[in-house]
Design a protein around this motif. Structure first.
Motif, PDB file in Angstrom:
ATOM      1  N   ALA A   1      11.927  62.378  61.444  1.00 10.25           N
ATOM      2  CA  ALA A   1      12.302  62.102  60.046  1.00 10.25           C
ATOM      3  C   ALA A   1      12.523  60.615  59.854  1.00 10.25           C
ATOM      4  CB  ALA A   1      13.442  63.013  59.509  1.00 10.25           C
ATOM      5  N   HIS A   2      13.429  60.157  60.994  1.00 13.90           N
ATOM      6  CA  HIS A   2      13.872  58.877  61.070  1.00 13.90           C
ATOM      7  C   HIS A   2      12.603  57.916  61.302  1.00 13.90           C
ATOM      8  CE1 HIS A   2      15.148  54.905  63.106  1.00 13.90           C
ATOM      9  NE2 HIS A   2      16.113  55.108  62.322  1.00 13.90           N
ATOM     10  N   ASP A   3      11.618  58.299  62.107  1.00 16.38           N
ATOM     11  CA  ASP A   3      10.621  57.305  62.728  1.00 16.38           C
ATOM     12  C   ASP A   3       9.420  57.338  61.668  1.00 16.38           C
ATOM     13  OD1 ASP A   3      12.014  56.790  64.879  1.00 16.38           O
ATOM     14  OD2 ASP A   3      10.667  58.184  66.065  1.00 16.38           O
ATOM     15  N   ASP A   4       8.903  58.535  61.093  1.00 16.43           N
ATOM     16  CA  ASP A   4       8.209  58.659  60.284  1.00 16.43           C
ATOM     17  C   ASP A   4       8.085  60.071  59.344  1.00 16.43           C
ATOM     18  OD1 ASP A   4       5.383  58.944  58.760  1.00 16.43           O
ATOM     19  OD2 ASP A   4       4.172  58.341  60.683  1.00 16.43           O
ATOM     20  N   TRP A   5       8.631  59.876  58.287  1.00 14.38           N
ATOM     21  CA  TRP A   5       9.035  60.840  57.293  1.00 14.38           C
ATOM     22  C   TRP A   5       7.754  61.523  56.724  1.00 14.38           C
ATOM     23  CZ3 TRP A   5      13.788  62.617  55.315  1.00 14.38           C
ATOM     24  CH2 TRP A   5      13.767  63.682  54.217  1.00 14.38           C
ATOM     25  N   ALA A   6       6.919  60.799  56.310  1.00 10.15           N
ATOM     26  CA  ALA A   6       5.561  61.389  55.826  1.00 10.15           C
ATOM     27  C   ALA A   6       4.756  62.288  56.828  1.00 10.15           C
ATOM     28  CB  ALA A   6       4.598  60.084  55.182  1.00 10.15           C
ATOM     29  N   ALA A   7       4.538  61.752  57.950  1.00  9.52           N
ATOM     30  CA  ALA A   7       3.910  62.432  58.993  1.00  9.52           C
ATOM     31  C   ALA A   7       4.599  63.977  59.276  1.00  9.52           C
ATOM     32  CB  ALA A   7       3.812  61.711  60.243  1.00  9.52           C
ATOM     33  N   LEU A   8       6.056  63.793  59.314  1.00  6.42           N
ATOM     34  CA  LEU A   8       6.761  64.900  59.518  1.00  6.42           C
ATOM     35  C   LEU A   8       6.332  65.977  58.492  1.00  6.42           C
ATOM     36  CD1 LEU A   8       8.835  66.748  61.155  1.00  6.42           C
ATOM     37  CD2 LEU A   8      10.692  65.480  59.903  1.00  6.42           C
TER      38      LEU A   8
ATOM     39  N   THR B   1      22.480  53.227  72.042  1.00  4.04           N
ATOM     40  CA  THR B   1      21.176  53.284  71.316  1.00  4.04           C
ATOM     41  C   THR B   1      21.613  53.046  69.659  1.00  4.04           C
ATOM     42  OG1 THR B   1      19.679  54.734  72.799  1.00  4.04           O
ATOM     43  CG2 THR B   1      19.011  54.858  70.305  1.00  4.04           C
ATOM     44  N   TYR B   2      22.557  53.582  69.059  1.00  2.00           N
ATOM     45  CA  TYR B   2      23.023  53.519  67.981  1.00  2.00           C
ATOM     46  C   TYR B   2      23.670  52.133  67.783  1.00  2.00           C
ATOM     47  CZ  TYR B   2      23.127  58.340  65.880  1.00  2.00           C
ATOM     48  OH  TYR B   2      22.653  59.631  65.275  1.00  2.00           O
ATOM     49  N   ARG B   3      24.186  51.513  68.933  1.00  5.92           N
ATOM     50  CA  ARG B   3      24.936  50.187  68.724  1.00  5.92           C
ATOM     51  C   ARG B   3      23.398  49.111  68.487  1.00  5.92           C
ATOM     52  NH1 ARG B   3      24.895  46.062  71.970  1.00  5.92           N
ATOM     53  NH2 ARG B   3      24.047  47.446  73.479  1.00  5.92           N
TER      54      ARG B   3
ATOM     55  N   PRO C   1      18.503  58.563  57.315  1.00  2.84           N
ATOM     56  CA  PRO C   1      18.253  59.378  58.371  1.00  2.84           C
ATOM     57  C   PRO C   1      18.666  58.807  59.633  1.00  2.84           C
ATOM     58  CG  PRO C   1      16.069  59.104  57.161  1.00  2.84           C
ATOM     59  CD  PRO C   1      17.231  58.360  56.693  1.00  2.84           C
ATOM     60  N   LEU C   2      19.141  59.544  60.673  1.00  2.00           N
ATOM     61  CA  LEU C   2      19.874  59.297  61.980  1.00  2.00           C
ATOM     62  C   LEU C   2      18.644  59.134  62.808  1.00  2.00           C
ATOM     63  CD1 LEU C   2      22.436  61.965  61.965  1.00  2.00           C
ATOM     64  CD2 LEU C   2      23.019  59.729  61.670  1.00  2.00           C
ATOM     65  N   PRO C   3      18.769  58.008  63.831  1.00  2.00           N
ATOM     66  CA  PRO C   3      17.776  57.869  64.883  1.00  2.00           C
ATOM     67  C   PRO C   3      17.541  59.014  65.770  1.00  2.00           C
ATOM     68  CG  PRO C   3      19.766  56.543  65.282  1.00  2.00           C
ATOM     69  CD  PRO C   3      20.019  57.232  63.834  1.00  2.00           C
ATOM     70  N   LEU C   4      18.760  59.746  66.158  1.00  2.00           N
ATOM     71  CA  LEU C   4      18.699  60.775  67.299  1.00  2.00           C
ATOM     72  C   LEU C   4      20.177  61.415  66.901  1.00  2.00           C
ATOM     73  CD1 LEU C   4      20.612  59.784  69.561  1.00  2.00           C
ATOM     74  CD2 LEU C   4      18.682  58.678  70.165  1.00  2.00           C
TER      75      LEU C   4
ATOM     76  N   ALA D   1      30.435  64.371  61.751  1.00  2.00           N
ATOM     77  CA  ALA D   1      30.378  65.801  62.606  1.00  2.00           C
ATOM     78  C   ALA D   1      29.536  65.945  63.733  1.00  2.00           C
ATOM     79  CB  ALA D   1      29.739  66.827  61.451  1.00  2.00           C
ATOM     80  N   ASP D   2      28.255  65.167  63.771  1.00  7.30           N
ATOM     81  CA  ASP D   2      27.625  65.055  64.766  1.00  7.30           C
ATOM     82  C   ASP D   2      28.318  64.393  66.082  1.00  7.30           C
ATOM     83  OD1 ASP D   2      25.320  65.090  66.527  1.00  7.30           O
ATOM     84  OD2 ASP D   2      24.951  63.212  65.845  1.00  7.30           O
ATOM     85  N   PHE D   3      29.238  63.483  65.788  1.00  7.81           N
ATOM     86  CA  PHE D   3      29.805  62.662  66.750  1.00  7.81           C
ATOM     87  C   PHE D   3      31.164  63.829  67.316  1.00  7.81           C
ATOM     88  CE2 PHE D   3      33.256  59.664  68.400  1.00  7.81           C
ATOM     89  CZ  PHE D   3      32.523  59.412  69.377  1.00  7.81           C
ATOM     90  N   ALA D   4      31.633  64.614  66.383  1.00  5.56           N
ATOM     91  CA  ALA D   4      32.717  65.250  66.819  1.00  5.56           C
ATOM     92  C   ALA D   4      32.288  66.448  67.495  1.00  5.56           C
ATOM     93  CB  ALA D   4      33.505  66.058  65.351  1.00  5.56           C
ATOM     94  N   GLN D   5      31.011  67.020  67.136  1.00 13.86           N
ATOM     95  CA  GLN D   5      30.390  68.118  68.186  1.00 13.86           C
ATOM     96  C   GLN D   5      30.203  67.482  69.519  1.00 13.86           C
ATOM     97  OE1 GLN D   5      29.070  71.628  67.748  1.00 13.86           O
ATOM     98  NE2 GLN D   5      29.914  70.896  69.508  1.00 13.86           N
ATOM     99  N   ALA D   6      29.458  66.262  69.432  1.00 15.57           N
ATOM    100  CA  ALA D   6      29.275  65.757  70.970  1.00 15.57           C
ATOM    101  C   ALA D   6      30.617  65.565  71.762  1.00 15.57           C
ATOM    102  CB  ALA D   6      28.664  64.067  70.468  1.00 15.57           C
TER     103      ALA D   6
END
Length: 890
Positions: A447-454, A575-577, A549-552, A586-591
């Motif tokens: 979704a981050h790289d190519d929303w239309a293709a997804l 990678t985020y940096r 969209p998140l990169p990952l 929430a994603d970071f808390a779960q991590a």
């Protein structure tokens, strides 16, 4: 012809039939194309008033206008007109002027369709009558005939009377014996009178309407074929109702032998009784009786085994010459798992050995006697005049399964098409946590790289979902569905539905924003903390898909258990940096909850790298990785009726960072003190539990405590399925404490075999990992049995299954702490009647003690062993006492 179509549309069936009667075949053929177009038009909305009004007339008109048998049969059995079609009487009227061969062809084509096509029997039978042809003997026709004849009580007379008048009786009755799953339709009423199938068929056979030999052979053949229990009950009742003569029984000795060996228990018991009568009258040769015994004594049903030993004893008492052939057959029971059966067999050998005494026979019996339990083995050696059998040549070795190794998750799917394929697979199964996490990460990345293709790749998957149709109204319905404030993700697939609907544009951004900003605490049930954290991450991902969209995903686990390697999380933060991407809370808390901290060296090294990133998240990760080791929260046991449950206090290791967590994650640090599910608890499906476990992969006790009420339902309320989480809990990390141990105890006492098997798997995994507190588990089981929450017979089955894998020492280590609790009140002989199944539990314990070489005293065992009588409990208590005595050889 426009007038005909107008009449069909108006649903004026009688006028349609009248008009068709005056048309030639050529004119009828010319109408078929128009009728098909009308049918296609009505099929778009089959339940509206116009379609329901037109279908009966259309059904009749189309059948009348078809000139080919195949086309007519296809039209008559069409699924779209099944519930609104013309009556059989109307259809037979419009078809009645056709040639007999054509009608017969249509009848047989309809009869060959599956019973689920619901072709009316009256239509098929009417065509057979008009054609004057033989009745079909297909599954659908036979089932329809049976229901029609049995249900025609309004015509008067008994079922026997109605069958006697049927012109096609003989072939259709013959087909009954070849029809699967027919017992449920013919088994009522469950008596053998003239209004029951068994009574009617037996009566017709006695009258000679049905050939007796053919009927008996068909009945025996049906029992030999096996099948569902309801079928076997029906045909066994019929066989008994036929009252076979001694000559008829003697002719089928080979069949009785086969049934006694392999048939279902009720059928085998009947065959055994027939053969027993023949044997006692001297009409079954000793060799055939020995053949029968070898098969029956191998069966697991103790009732059949004991009956066979009784039969052998009677024959040996009457015929001393048969001892040479029958005693080796008796010795087949030496290997039976039940020591009482072994002792019965040994007594027979002791009583009748002198009738056929020979060195060869003694040697053969001595070889078989090696299978006896130690106490009986020594007794057999004395009986056979052999030297005492030596102790086992090898020292006992416990056999446990290999320690399960976690599986590393494969990288996220590389292409959008692969993502779509794997999403479809997860939606179809839903149980694989690793697959769920991989496709979740794949959706985010693409979704981050190519929303239309997804979106394009997901189209085939989305179109199969309930909300994925082309109707624009579904867009509002989908948003309404997900915007319900009380909605929870009852199944993992609900979370994927949310993400797919977001990609498709079916969920408003305002709905997603409201979900991620709502206040926590919307659920009061004990699962609320786990469910809230699991759902918060998915809502957040969906919101970010729609906005930024998140990169990952930071929280995608490294291992199948849910653990995340610290170095891998540092790499993702880097990678985020580099991308300047905003971290999702929430994603970071779960991590953080998933990152592995148990390896302090690796955690310290990763903390240095995280600090060097120079980001707030890197600093938080570094603090988390270097925080003090986890301190177990305080906990205590509570009782609720017959159950024992666990309450936990605040979780110290989470409390000091709880303010940095999103609101939906904060309850994970709070006490577990509400162990009674509220009436509004929606978490009734256990498929979601494995996903909750991966929230806290190094803190399984916190998950087990919140699932303990559900696990107790396995034993107390006979629920099904919850035990599937126990092997995953055993493979997870962290303390294996009271909650997990009690959950395992309830699982071992579960009602359903599959739940007990899953619990045994968890028991063996914990033992293989060196994490099983056998003494604590045994004590808990004793207390739960004493309170009535766990039934001894179920526990005995679980213990026997675990022991059969080679874990005799493990099972004994558990039962040696369970039995004293249960035997305490029997020691003085003044307690209540022992619980049903306690003798079986003692039998398993005795076998484990014998196999593992256990020695020593067991509290209160002597009192049970010294009770009067020879009940299962007393005999097995004596056996266990002997096994634990030092002087008995292993």
């Amino acid at each position: 012809m426009s007038s005909l179509l107008e009449l069909v549309r108006a649903g004026r069936t009688a006028e349609v039939v009248g008009l068709l009667d005056g048309l030639t075949d050529a004119e009828r053929r010319g109408l078929v194309a128009e009728l098909k177009e009308l049918r296609k038009e009505l099929r778009k909305e089959p339940w509206n008033s116009q379609a329901r009004r037109a279908y009966p007339a259309l059904h009749a008109a189309g059948a009348a206008c078809q000139t080919g048998a195949a086309g007519a049969a296809s039209w008559l059995a069409a699924a779209d007109m099944r519930w609104s079609g013309a009556s059989p009487a109307v259809l037979l009227h419009v078809l009645g002027d056709r040639e007999a061969d054509w009608l017969a062809d249509v009848a047989h084509r309809l009869a060959r369709r599956p019973a689920t096509a619901w072709v009316p029997y009256e239509l098929m039978a009417g065509l057979v009558r008009l054609a004057g042809c033989a009745a079909p003997t297909t599954d659908a026709y036979v089932r329809g005939w049976a229901e029609h004849v049995h249900g025609s009580w309004q015509c008067g007379g008994t079922l026997l009377d109605r069958l006697r008048k049927d012109p096609h009786l003989v072939p259709l009755v013959g087909a009954l014996f070849e029809t699967d799953d027919i017992g449920g339709r013919l088994g009522w009423p469950d008596h053998d009178g003239p209004d029951s199938w068994t009574g009617a068929l037996a009566g017709l056979t006695a009258e000679g309407v049905l050939d007796r030999r053919t009927t008996v052979d068909a009945c025996v053949a049906r029992l030999l074929r096996g099948g569902p229990a309801v079928d076997l009950r029906l045909f066994l009742r019929l066989l008994k109702a036929l009252e076979l003569s001694r000559d008829e029984e003697r002719e089928r000795i080979a069949d009785w032998l086969a049934l006694a060996a392999d048939a279902a228990s009720p059928v085998a018991a009947h065959a055994q009784s027939v053969l027993a009568a023949l044997a006692l009258d001297g009409e079954l040769a000793p060799g055939r009786l020995a053949e029968m015994s070898g098969a029956v004594l191998f069966r697991s049903e103790k009732k059949l085994v004991r009956a066979q030993l009784v039969l052998l004893g009677k024959v040996l008492a009457r015929n001393a010459d048969a001892a040479g052939e029958l005693l080796p057959a008796v010795a087949e029971a030496f290997g039976h798992e039940d020591s009482d059966v072994q002792e019965r067999a040994l007594k027979l050998v002791e009583r009748h050995l002198r009738k056929a005494d020979s060195q060869e026979l003694r040697a053969r019996l001595g070889s078989d006697a090696e299978q006896l339990i130690p106490a009986l083995r020594a007794r057999a050696a004395r009986t056979l005049g052999a030297d005492p059998m030596p102790a086992a040549a090898t020292v006992y070795a416990e056999v446990l399964p290999p320690v399960p190794e976690p599986v590393r998750l494969a990288p996220a799917p590389r292409t959008a098409v692969e993502v779509a394929e794997e999403v479809g697979a997860v939606l179809a199964s839903g149980d694989d946590v690793a697959a769920f996490e991989r496709v979740l990460d794949g959706l985010v990345r693409h979704a981050h790289d190519d929303w239309a293709a997804l979106a394009e790749a997901l189209e085939p998957v989305v179109s199969r979902q309930w909300w994925g149709g082309g109707d624009p109204a579904f867009a509002h319905r989908t948003d309404d569905y997900f915007s319900l404030s009380h909605l929870g993700f009852f199944f993992p697939s609900h979370g994927l539905d949310l993400l797919l609907a977001t990609v498709r544009g079916r969920v408003r951004t305002s709905t997603l924003r409201q979900a991620v900003t709502r206040e926590t605490g919307r659920r009061a049930c004990v699962h609320g903390a786990l469910a809230g954290a699991f759902e918060a991450r998915l809502w957040e991902v969906a919101y970010r898909l729609a906005t930024k969209p998140l990169p990952l995903l930071l929280s995608t686990p490294t291992w199948s258990t849910g653990l995340l390697e610290p170095d891998e999380l540092v790499d993702r933060l880097d990678t985020y940096r580099r991308l300047g991407a905003e971290v999702a809370a929430a994603d970071f808390a779960q991590a953080l909850l998933r990152v592995r901290r148990s390896d302090r060296t690796a955690a310290s090294a990763a903390a240095e790298r995280a600090s060097a990133l120079g980001t707030p998240e890197g600093a938080r990760l570094a603090r988390w990785l270097t925080a003090p080791e986890a301190v177990p929260p305080t906990h205590g046991r509570v009782t609720a009726g017959s159950r024992i449950l666990v309450e936990y206090g605040d979780v110290p290791e989470l409390l000091y960072v709880v303010e940095e967590f999103p609101a939906d994650f904060q309850p994970l640090a709070r006490p577990v003190d509400d162990l009674k599910r509220s009436r509004g608890c929606p978490h009734w499906d256990a498929a979601i539990y494995a996903h909750w476990l991966t929230l806290l992969p190094e803190r399984r006790e916190l998950v087990a405590a919140r699932l303990l009420g559900d696990l107790s339902d396995l034993a107390v309320n006979d629920d099904r399925g919850t035990a599937a989480i126990l092997p995953a809990l055993a493979e997870s990390g962290g303390e294996a404490g009271d909650a997990l141990r009690l959950g395992l105890a309830y699982g071992l006492g579960a009602r359903h075999p599959e739940d007990r098997l899953a619990s045994v798997d968890a028991l063996l995994v914990l033992a293989a990992r060196g994490q099983l507190d056998a003494a604590g588990l045994g004590g808990d089981l004793g207390e739960l049995v004493r309170r009535g929450a766990v039934k001894p017979l179920r526990l005995a089955e679980s213990a026997r299954t675990a022991a059969s894998t080679g874990a005799h020492g493990t099972v004994w280590g558990m039962l040696r702490h369970t039995l004293p609790v249960l035997l305490a009140e029997l020691a003085t002989g003044g307690g209540p009647a022992p619980a049903r199944g306690l003798g079986e539990l003692l039998a398993v314990a005795a076998e484990c003690a014998e196999r593992s070489g256990a020695r020593g005293e067991l509290p209160h065992l002597a009192g049970a062993a010294e009770r009067r009588g020879s009940s299962r409990l007393v005999s097995q208590a004596r056996r266990l006492r002997s096994a634990l005595a030092e002087e008995v050889a292993a």
